[in-house]
Design a protein around this motif. Sequence first.
Motif, PDB file in Angstrom:
ATOM      1  N   VAL A   1       0.844  -1.201   0.000  1.00  0.00           N
ATOM      2  CA  VAL A   1       0.000   0.000   0.000  1.00  0.00           C
ATOM      3  C   VAL A   1       0.876   1.246   0.000  1.00  0.00           C
ATOM      4  O   VAL A   1       1.991   1.241   0.526  1.00  0.00           O
ATOM      5  N   GLU A   2       0.342   2.310  -0.580  1.00  0.00           N
ATOM      6  CA  GLU A   2       0.969   3.628  -0.523  1.00  0.00           C
ATOM      7  C   GLU A   2      -0.101   4.662  -0.204  1.00  0.00           C
ATOM      8  O   GLU A   2      -1.135   4.725  -0.870  1.00  0.00           O
ATOM      9  N   ASN A   3       0.151   5.436   0.846  1.00  0.00           N
ATOM     10  CA  ASN A   3      -0.745   6.526   1.252  1.00  0.00           C
ATOM     11  C   ASN A   3      -2.179   6.035   1.465  1.00  0.00           C
ATOM     12  O   ASN A   3      -3.142   6.692   1.074  1.00  0.00           O
ATOM     13  N   LEU A   4      -2.309   4.883   2.120  1.00  0.00           N
ATOM     14  CA  LEU A   4      -3.629   4.332   2.423  1.00  0.00           C
ATOM     15  C   LEU A   4      -4.158   4.974   3.701  1.00  0.00           C
ATOM     16  O   LEU A   4      -3.511   4.905   4.745  1.00  0.00           O
ATOM     17  N   PRO A   5      -5.343   5.615   3.666  1.00  0.00           N
ATOM     18  CA  PRO A   5      -5.899   6.183   4.902  1.00  0.00           C
ATOM     19  C   PRO A   5      -6.230   5.068   5.901  1.00  0.00           C
ATOM     20  O   PRO A   5      -6.924   4.104   5.567  1.00  0.00           O
ATOM     21  N   VAL A   6      -5.710   5.198   7.111  1.00  0.00           N
ATOM     22  CA  VAL A   6      -5.896   4.192   8.157  1.00  0.00           C
ATOM     23  C   VAL A   6      -6.349   4.893   9.429  1.00  0.00           C
ATOM     24  O   VAL A   6      -5.792   5.943   9.799  1.00  0.00           O
ATOM     25  N   GLU A   7      -7.358   4.326  10.098  1.00  0.00           N
ATOM     26  CA  GLU A   7      -7.792   4.835  11.395  1.00  0.00           C
ATOM     27  C   GLU A   7      -6.981   4.161  12.498  1.00  0.00           C
ATOM     28  O   GLU A   7      -6.826   2.936  12.520  1.00  0.00           O
TER      29      GLU A   7
END
Length: 209
Positions: free
Chosen positions: A147-153
Amino acid sequence: MDRPATAAELFDAIGSAYEDVFGRAPVVDRALRHLLDTLPPSSRVLDIGSGTGRPVAEDLSAAGHRVTGLDVSPVMIDLAREQVPAATFVHVDVRTWTSPPESWEAVCAFFPFLQMPREDTEAVLADIARWLVPGGLLALVTVPRDVENLPVEFFGRTFHQTSFAPDDLVGRVGAAGLEVTGTHSEIFTADEPGTPPEEHLLITARRPG
Protein backbone atom coordinates in the motif's frame (compact mmCIF):
# COMPACT_ATOMS: atom_id res chain seq x y z
CA MET A 1 -8.13 17.83 11.75
CA ASP A 2 -9.03 17.61 8.04
CA ARG A 3 -5.65 16.34 6.83
CA PRO A 4 -4.04 13.05 7.91
CA ALA A 5 -1.95 13.24 11.05
CA THR A 6 1.82 13.33 10.78
CA ALA A 7 3.77 10.75 12.76
CA ALA A 8 4.66 13.36 15.39
CA GLU A 9 1.05 14.52 15.73
CA LEU A 10 -0.27 10.97 15.89
CA PHE A 11 2.08 9.75 18.58
CA ASP A 12 2.00 12.97 20.58
CA ALA A 13 -1.76 12.39 20.85
CA ILE A 14 -1.49 8.68 21.66
CA GLY A 15 1.28 8.96 24.27
CA SER A 16 1.41 6.22 26.89
CA ALA A 17 -1.75 4.59 25.54
CA TYR A 18 0.39 3.06 22.79
CA GLU A 19 2.40 1.11 25.35
CA ASP A 20 -0.78 -0.15 26.99
CA VAL A 21 -2.17 -1.52 23.70
CA PHE A 22 0.87 -2.43 21.57
CA GLY A 23 3.84 -2.35 23.93
CA ARG A 24 4.67 -6.07 24.00
CA ALA A 25 3.63 -7.38 20.63
CA PRO A 26 4.90 -11.00 20.47
CA VAL A 27 6.99 -10.37 17.37
CA VAL A 28 8.80 -7.51 19.16
CA ASP A 29 9.55 -9.84 22.08
CA ARG A 30 10.88 -12.37 19.58
CA ALA A 31 13.17 -9.74 18.04
CA LEU A 32 14.42 -8.69 21.47
CA ARG A 33 15.20 -12.28 22.45
CA HIS A 34 17.22 -12.65 19.25
CA LEU A 35 19.24 -9.51 20.05
CA LEU A 36 19.73 -10.36 23.72
CA ASP A 37 20.95 -13.85 22.80
CA THR A 38 23.29 -12.63 20.04
CA LEU A 39 24.79 -9.25 20.90
CA PRO A 40 28.21 -8.93 22.52
CA PRO A 41 28.26 -7.33 26.00
CA SER A 42 27.86 -3.53 26.16
CA SER A 43 26.79 -3.28 22.52
CA ARG A 44 25.78 0.06 21.05
CA VAL A 45 22.17 -0.21 19.90
CA LEU A 46 20.20 2.35 17.90
CA ASP A 47 16.42 2.18 18.39
CA ILE A 48 14.62 3.99 15.54
CA GLY A 49 11.10 4.99 16.54
CA SER A 50 11.79 4.34 20.21
CA GLY A 51 8.33 5.36 21.44
CA THR A 52 7.87 5.15 25.21
CA GLY A 53 11.17 3.30 25.62
CA ARG A 54 9.38 0.10 26.58
CA PRO A 55 10.05 -2.69 26.04
CA VAL A 56 12.95 -2.23 23.62
CA ALA A 57 15.26 0.34 25.19
CA GLU A 58 14.33 -0.81 28.69
CA ASP A 59 15.13 -4.49 28.09
CA LEU A 60 18.33 -3.83 26.16
CA SER A 61 19.59 -1.29 28.70
CA ALA A 62 18.81 -3.66 31.56
CA ALA A 63 21.03 -6.22 29.84
CA GLY A 64 23.93 -3.76 29.85
CA HIS A 65 23.72 -2.48 26.28
CA ARG A 66 24.18 1.19 25.40
CA VAL A 67 20.94 2.28 23.76
CA THR A 68 20.13 5.48 21.87
CA GLY A 69 16.51 5.97 20.85
CA LEU A 70 15.26 8.30 18.11
CA ASP A 71 11.67 9.49 17.82
CA VAL A 72 9.79 12.29 16.05
CA SER A 73 7.31 12.69 18.92
CA PRO A 74 8.40 14.96 21.78
CA VAL A 75 5.74 13.40 24.00
CA MET A 76 7.20 9.95 23.41
CA ILE A 77 10.73 11.22 24.02
CA ASP A 78 9.68 12.69 27.37
CA LEU A 79 7.99 9.43 28.39
CA ALA A 80 11.01 7.38 27.36
CA ARG A 81 13.47 9.59 29.25
CA GLU A 82 11.36 9.26 32.37
CA GLN A 83 10.81 5.51 32.07
CA VAL A 84 14.25 4.40 30.85
CA PRO A 85 16.86 6.76 32.34
CA ALA A 86 19.67 4.34 31.48
CA ALA A 87 19.20 5.00 27.75
CA THR A 88 19.66 8.16 25.67
CA PHE A 89 16.74 9.53 23.66
CA VAL A 90 16.91 12.11 20.86
CA HIS A 91 13.96 14.03 19.44
CA VAL A 92 14.70 13.80 15.71
CA ASP A 93 13.48 12.38 12.42
CA VAL A 94 15.85 9.58 11.41
CA ARG A 95 15.75 10.88 7.83
CA THR A 96 17.63 14.00 8.91
CA TRP A 97 19.85 12.35 11.54
CA THR A 98 23.46 11.41 10.88
CA SER A 99 25.80 8.91 12.47
CA PRO A 100 29.40 7.97 11.73
CA PRO A 101 29.90 4.79 9.73
CA GLU A 102 30.27 1.56 11.71
CA SER A 103 28.99 3.07 14.97
CA TRP A 104 26.40 0.49 16.07
CA GLU A 105 26.41 -3.21 16.84
CA ALA A 106 22.64 -3.33 16.26
CA VAL A 107 19.77 -1.25 14.94
CA CYS A 108 16.13 -1.81 15.92
CA ALA A 109 13.43 -0.49 13.60
CA PHE A 110 10.08 -1.53 15.03
CA PHE A 111 7.28 0.06 12.96
CA PRO A 112 8.97 3.41 12.10
CA PHE A 113 8.54 3.10 8.33
CA LEU A 114 4.73 2.98 8.10
CA GLN A 115 4.41 6.75 7.62
CA MET A 116 7.42 7.19 5.33
CA PRO A 117 7.42 7.29 1.53
CA ARG A 118 8.98 4.16 0.09
CA GLU A 119 12.01 6.01 -1.23
CA ASP A 120 12.67 7.37 2.28
CA THR A 121 12.51 3.87 3.73
CA GLU A 122 15.04 2.69 1.15
CA ALA A 123 17.34 5.61 1.98
CA VAL A 124 17.17 4.88 5.73
CA LEU A 125 17.89 1.19 5.12
CA ALA A 126 21.01 2.20 3.18
CA ASP A 127 21.99 4.49 6.07
CA ILE A 128 21.54 1.62 8.53
CA ALA A 129 23.82 -0.58 6.44
CA ARG A 130 26.54 2.09 6.69
CA TRP A 131 25.98 2.72 10.40
CA LEU A 132 26.31 -0.92 11.42
CA VAL A 133 29.68 -2.43 12.21
CA PRO A 134 30.67 -5.42 10.06
CA GLY A 135 28.57 -8.28 11.39
CA GLY A 136 26.17 -5.81 13.02
CA LEU A 137 22.50 -6.72 13.31
CA LEU A 138 19.25 -5.19 12.07
CA ALA A 139 15.92 -6.21 13.57
CA LEU A 140 13.02 -4.70 11.61
CA VAL A 141 9.32 -5.14 12.38
CA THR A 142 6.52 -3.80 10.23
CA VAL A 143 2.97 -4.38 9.03
CA PRO A 144 3.59 -5.83 5.55
CA ARG A 145 1.07 -4.54 3.02
CA ASP A 146 1.44 -3.48 -0.60
CA VAL A 147 0.00 0.00 0.00
CA GLU A 148 0.97 3.63 -0.52
CA ASN A 149 -0.74 6.53 1.25
CA LEU A 150 -3.63 4.33 2.42
CA PRO A 151 -5.90 6.18 4.90
CA VAL A 152 -5.90 4.19 8.16
CA GLU A 153 -7.79 4.84 11.39
CA PHE A 154 -5.58 4.45 14.46
CA PHE A 155 -6.62 5.42 18.00
CA GLY A 156 -9.42 7.52 16.54
CA ARG A 157 -7.17 9.44 14.16
CA THR A 158 -6.41 9.05 10.48
CA PHE A 159 -2.93 8.72 9.03
CA HIS A 160 -1.63 7.66 5.63
CA GLN A 161 0.09 4.27 5.72
CA THR A 162 2.76 3.17 3.26
CA SER A 163 4.37 -0.25 3.38
CA PHE A 164 5.68 -3.12 1.25
CA ALA A 165 4.62 -6.67 0.53
CA PRO A 166 6.80 -9.10 2.52
CA ASP A 167 9.01 -10.33 -0.34
CA ASP A 168 9.40 -6.78 -1.63
CA LEU A 169 10.64 -5.50 1.72
CA VAL A 170 13.02 -8.43 2.13
CA GLY A 171 14.43 -7.57 -1.29
CA ARG A 172 14.91 -3.93 -0.37
CA VAL A 173 16.73 -4.82 2.84
CA GLY A 174 19.08 -6.91 0.72
CA ALA A 175 19.45 -4.16 -1.88
CA ALA A 176 20.54 -1.77 0.91
CA GLY A 177 23.61 -3.95 1.46
CA LEU A 178 22.40 -6.19 4.27
CA GLU A 179 22.23 -9.97 4.40
CA VAL A 180 18.76 -11.15 5.45
CA THR A 181 19.17 -13.92 8.03
CA GLY A 182 15.55 -14.70 8.81
CA THR A 183 11.89 -13.72 8.65
CA HIS A 184 8.96 -14.44 10.93
CA SER A 185 5.32 -13.48 10.48
CA GLU A 186 2.36 -13.73 12.82
CA ILE A 187 -1.08 -12.24 13.32
CA PHE A 188 -1.50 -9.77 16.18
CA THR A 189 -4.72 -8.44 17.67
CA ALA A 190 -4.31 -5.34 19.80
CA ASP A 191 -5.99 -5.00 23.18
CA GLU A 192 -8.24 -2.24 21.86
CA PRO A 193 -11.95 -2.72 21.07
CA GLY A 194 -12.68 -2.60 17.35
CA THR A 195 -9.03 -2.98 16.29
CA PRO A 196 -8.78 -5.59 13.53
CA PRO A 197 -6.06 -8.26 13.53
CA GLU A 198 -2.95 -7.33 11.57
CA GLU A 199 0.11 -9.15 10.31
CA HIS A 200 3.45 -8.37 11.91
CA LEU A 201 6.60 -9.23 9.98
CA LEU A 202 10.04 -9.52 11.58
CA ILE A 203 13.08 -9.34 9.32
CA THR A 204 16.51 -10.01 10.81
CA ALA A 205 19.60 -9.05 8.87
CA ARG A 206 23.31 -8.42 9.31
CA ARG A 207 25.95 -6.32 7.68
CA PRO A 208 28.35 -8.66 5.89
CA GLY A 209 31.94 -8.68 7.03
